[in-house]
Design a protein around this motif. Structure first.
Motif, PDB file in Angstrom:
ATOM      1  N   GLY A 107       0.788  -1.219   0.000  1.00 47.16           N
ATOM      2  CA  GLY A 107       0.000   0.000   0.000  1.00 47.16           C
ATOM      3  C   GLY A 107       0.823   1.272   0.000  1.00 47.16           C
ATOM      4  N   LEU A 108       0.133   2.348   0.276  1.00 44.02           N
ATOM      5  CA  LEU A 108       0.676   3.697   0.178  1.00 44.02           C
ATOM      6  C   LEU A 108       0.498   4.397   1.522  1.00 44.02           C
ATOM      7  CD1 LEU A 108       1.588   5.954  -1.891  1.00 44.02           C
ATOM      8  CD2 LEU A 108      -0.835   6.405  -2.212  1.00 44.02           C
ATOM      9  N   TYR A 109       1.589   4.960   2.048  1.00 45.69           N
ATOM     10  CA  TYR A 109       1.562   5.639   3.337  1.00 45.69           C
ATOM     11  C   TYR A 109       2.312   6.959   3.257  1.00 45.69           C
ATOM     12  CZ  TYR A 109       0.223   1.198   5.455  1.00 45.69           C
ATOM     13  OH  TYR A 109      -0.428   0.034   5.784  1.00 45.69           O
ATOM     14  N   ILE A 110       1.830   7.949   3.962  1.00 42.90           N
ATOM     15  CA  ILE A 110       2.608   9.156   4.197  1.00 42.90           C
ATOM     16  C   ILE A 110       3.342   8.910   5.500  1.00 42.90           C
ATOM     17  CG2 ILE A 110       2.499  11.606   4.797  1.00 42.90           C
ATOM     18  CD1 ILE A 110       0.113  11.836   2.901  1.00 42.90           C
ATOM     19  N   ALA A 111       4.652   9.137   5.490  1.00 44.51           N
ATOM     20  CA  ALA A 111       5.472   8.957   6.684  1.00 44.51           C
ATOM     21  C   ALA A 111       5.839  10.329   7.233  1.00 44.51           C
ATOM     22  CB  ALA A 111       6.739   8.167   6.344  1.00 44.51           C
ATOM     23  N   HIS A 125       9.447  16.098   9.085  1.00 42.54           N
ATOM     24  CA  HIS A 125       9.878  15.694   7.739  1.00 42.54           C
ATOM     25  C   HIS A 125       8.818  14.747   7.198  1.00 42.54           C
ATOM     26  CE1 HIS A 125      12.385  14.812   4.344  1.00 42.54           C
ATOM     27  NE2 HIS A 125      12.177  13.523   4.547  1.00 42.54           N
ATOM     28  N   ILE A 126       8.495  14.902   5.920  1.00 43.48           N
ATOM     29  CA  ILE A 126       7.436  14.080   5.323  1.00 43.48           C
ATOM     30  C   ILE A 126       7.954  13.370   4.080  1.00 43.48           C
ATOM     31  CG2 ILE A 126       5.138  14.118   4.279  1.00 43.48           C
ATOM     32  CD1 ILE A 126       4.517  16.520   6.043  1.00 43.48           C
ATOM     33  N   GLY A 127       7.678  12.077   4.010  1.00 44.06           N
ATOM     34  CA  GLY A 127       8.023  11.274   2.843  1.00 44.06           C
ATOM     35  C   GLY A 127       6.888  10.298   2.577  1.00 44.06           C
ATOM     36  N   MET A 128       7.122   9.394   1.645  1.00 35.65           N
ATOM     37  CA  MET A 128       6.078   8.411   1.327  1.00 35.65           C
ATOM     38  C   MET A 128       6.659   7.010   1.299  1.00 35.65           C
ATOM     39  SD  MET A 128       3.455  10.152  -1.347  1.00 35.65           S
ATOM     40  CE  MET A 128       2.234   8.913  -1.017  1.00 35.65           C
ATOM     41  N   ILE A 129       5.827   6.082   1.721  1.00 39.31           N
ATOM     42  CA  ILE A 129       6.139   4.668   1.585  1.00 39.31           C
ATOM     43  C   ILE A 129       5.219   4.138   0.501  1.00 39.31           C
ATOM     44  CG2 ILE A 129       6.032   2.395   2.681  1.00 39.31           C
ATOM     45  CD1 ILE A 129       6.683   3.810   5.326  1.00 39.31           C
ATOM     46  N   THR A 156      -7.453   1.867  -9.588  1.00 34.76           N
ATOM     47  CA  THR A 156      -6.929   1.440 -10.884  1.00 34.76           C
ATOM     48  C   THR A 156      -5.435   1.147 -10.872  1.00 34.76           C
ATOM     49  OG1 THR A 156      -8.583   2.846 -11.932  1.00 34.76           O
ATOM     50  CG2 THR A 156      -6.795   2.063 -13.331  1.00 34.76           C
ATOM     51  N   PHE A 157      -4.647   2.033 -10.272  1.00 35.67           N
ATOM     52  CA  PHE A 157      -3.196   1.942 -10.374  1.00 35.67           C
ATOM     53  C   PHE A 157      -2.594   0.974  -9.355  1.00 35.67           C
ATOM     54  CE2 PHE A 157      -3.907   6.470 -11.795  1.00 35.67           C
ATOM     55  CZ  PHE A 157      -3.829   6.162 -13.144  1.00 35.67           C
ATOM     56  N   SER A 158      -1.608   0.209  -9.786  1.00 34.63           N
ATOM     57  CA  SER A 158      -0.917  -0.737  -8.907  1.00 34.63           C
ATOM     58  C   SER A 158       0.092   0.005  -8.031  1.00 34.63           C
ATOM     59  CB  SER A 158      -0.175  -1.783  -9.739  1.00 34.63           C
ATOM     60  OG  SER A 158       0.925  -1.170 -10.415  1.00 34.63           O
ATOM     61  N   ASP A 159       0.541  -0.654  -6.968  1.00 28.00           N
ATOM     62  CA  ASP A 159       1.567  -0.075  -6.099  1.00 28.00           C
ATOM     63  C   ASP A 159       2.851   0.186  -6.879  1.00 28.00           C
ATOM     64  OD1 ASP A 159      -0.175  -0.170  -3.978  1.00 28.00           O
ATOM     65  OD2 ASP A 159       0.766  -1.891  -3.000  1.00 28.00           O
ATOM     66  N   ILE A 160       3.182  -0.683  -7.805  1.00 28.35           N
ATOM     67  CA  ILE A 160       4.396  -0.519  -8.617  1.00 28.35           C
ATOM     68  C   ILE A 160       4.298   0.754  -9.453  1.00 28.35           C
ATOM     69  CG2 ILE A 160       5.771  -1.512 -10.501  1.00 28.35           C
ATOM     70  CD1 ILE A 160       4.931  -4.292  -9.354  1.00 28.35           C
ATOM     71  N   TYR A 161       3.152   0.976 -10.093  1.00 24.01           N
ATOM     72  CA  TYR A 161       2.955   2.197 -10.880  1.00 24.01           C
ATOM     73  C   TYR A 161       3.059   3.428  -9.989  1.00 24.01           C
ATOM     74  CZ  TYR A 161       0.771   5.954 -13.458  1.00 24.01           C
ATOM     75  OH  TYR A 161       0.525   7.174 -14.039  1.00 24.01           O
ATOM     76  N   LEU A 162       2.409   3.389  -8.832  1.00 26.21           N
ATOM     77  CA  LEU A 162       2.429   4.533  -7.918  1.00 26.21           C
ATOM     78  C   LEU A 162       3.849   4.820  -7.433  1.00 26.21           C
ATOM     79  CD1 LEU A 162      -0.787   3.805  -5.841  1.00 26.21           C
ATOM     80  CD2 LEU A 162      -0.511   5.500  -7.655  1.00 26.21           C
ATOM     81  N   ARG A 163       4.621   3.763  -7.154  1.00 24.96           N
ATOM     82  CA  ARG A 163       6.017   3.944  -6.734  1.00 24.96           C
ATOM     83  C   ARG A 163       6.820   4.661  -7.808  1.00 24.96           C
ATOM     84  NH1 ARG A 163       8.830  -1.267  -6.730  1.00 24.96           N
ATOM     85  NH2 ARG A 163       9.107  -0.706  -8.889  1.00 24.96           N
ATOM     86  N   GLU A 164       6.725   4.184  -9.033  1.00 23.97           N
ATOM     87  CA  GLU A 164       7.480   4.800 -10.128  1.00 23.97           C
ATOM     88  C   GLU A 164       7.046   6.247 -10.351  1.00 23.97           C
ATOM     89  OE1 GLU A 164      10.172   3.450 -11.406  1.00 23.97           O
ATOM     90  OE2 GLU A 164       9.787   1.766 -10.073  1.00 23.97           O
ATOM     91  N   HIS A 165       5.767   6.493 -10.248  1.00 23.38           N
ATOM     92  CA  HIS A 165       5.236   7.847 -10.416  1.00 23.38           C
ATOM     93  C   HIS A 165       5.774   8.775  -9.321  1.00 23.38           C
ATOM     94  CE1 HIS A 165       2.451  10.880 -11.818  1.00 23.38           C
ATOM     95  NE2 HIS A 165       2.019  11.042 -10.579  1.00 23.38           N
TER      96      HIS A 165
END
Length: 127
Positions: free
Chosen positions: A24-28, A38-42, A85-94
């Motif tokens: 999944g997708l997380y804001i860290a 400090h803010i990043g994403m997982i 719609t979008f996969s985790d892999i697509y979101l990571r690359e984006h």
């Protein structure tokens, strides 16, 4: 005019499980008690962010957790609803592409939030 300080509290109802960050997708939010934090994403099993040191891409989650734990850094993980719609892999690359648009955090140019703003502007996480 004097402004009053406003304080917010977040009620945490669930014990943290590191394995949940593997999908999944997380804001860290790192140094969550500092202003500003400090803010990043997982995304897709890895942490990505922009800092004054430069681009931090594909850092293993275990390394992030270990560093936060050893240094006793207050860290908050906010789960973002999965995209239909979008996969985790697509979101990571984006997201990595958005981080790579900046060399590093610099006054008047970019903050750690800049790649996240670009990412959300394309409405990838707002659906």
């Amino acid at each position: 005019m004097i402004q009053e300080e406003v304080k917010y509290k977040i009620k945490i109802e669930k014990q943290f499980e590191e394995t949940e960050l593997l999908k999944g997708l997380y804001i860290a939010v790192i140094h969550a008690t500092r202003i500003p934090p400090h803010i990043g994403m997982i995304v897709d099993k890895a942490y990505h962010s922009l800092s004054i040191k430069g681009q931090d891409i594909n850092t293993p989650i275990a390394a992030l957790i270990k560093n936060s734990s050893i240094r006793k850094i207050p860290t908050l993980f906010i789960k973002i609803k999965s995209h239909p719609t979008f996969s985790d892999i697509y979101l990571r690359e984006h997201f990595i592409t958005n981080v790579q648009q900046f060399d590093r955090v610099d006054v008047g140019i970019a903050t750690c939030l800049s790649p996240i703003k670009l990412f959300s502007k394309k409405c990838v996480i707002c659906q």
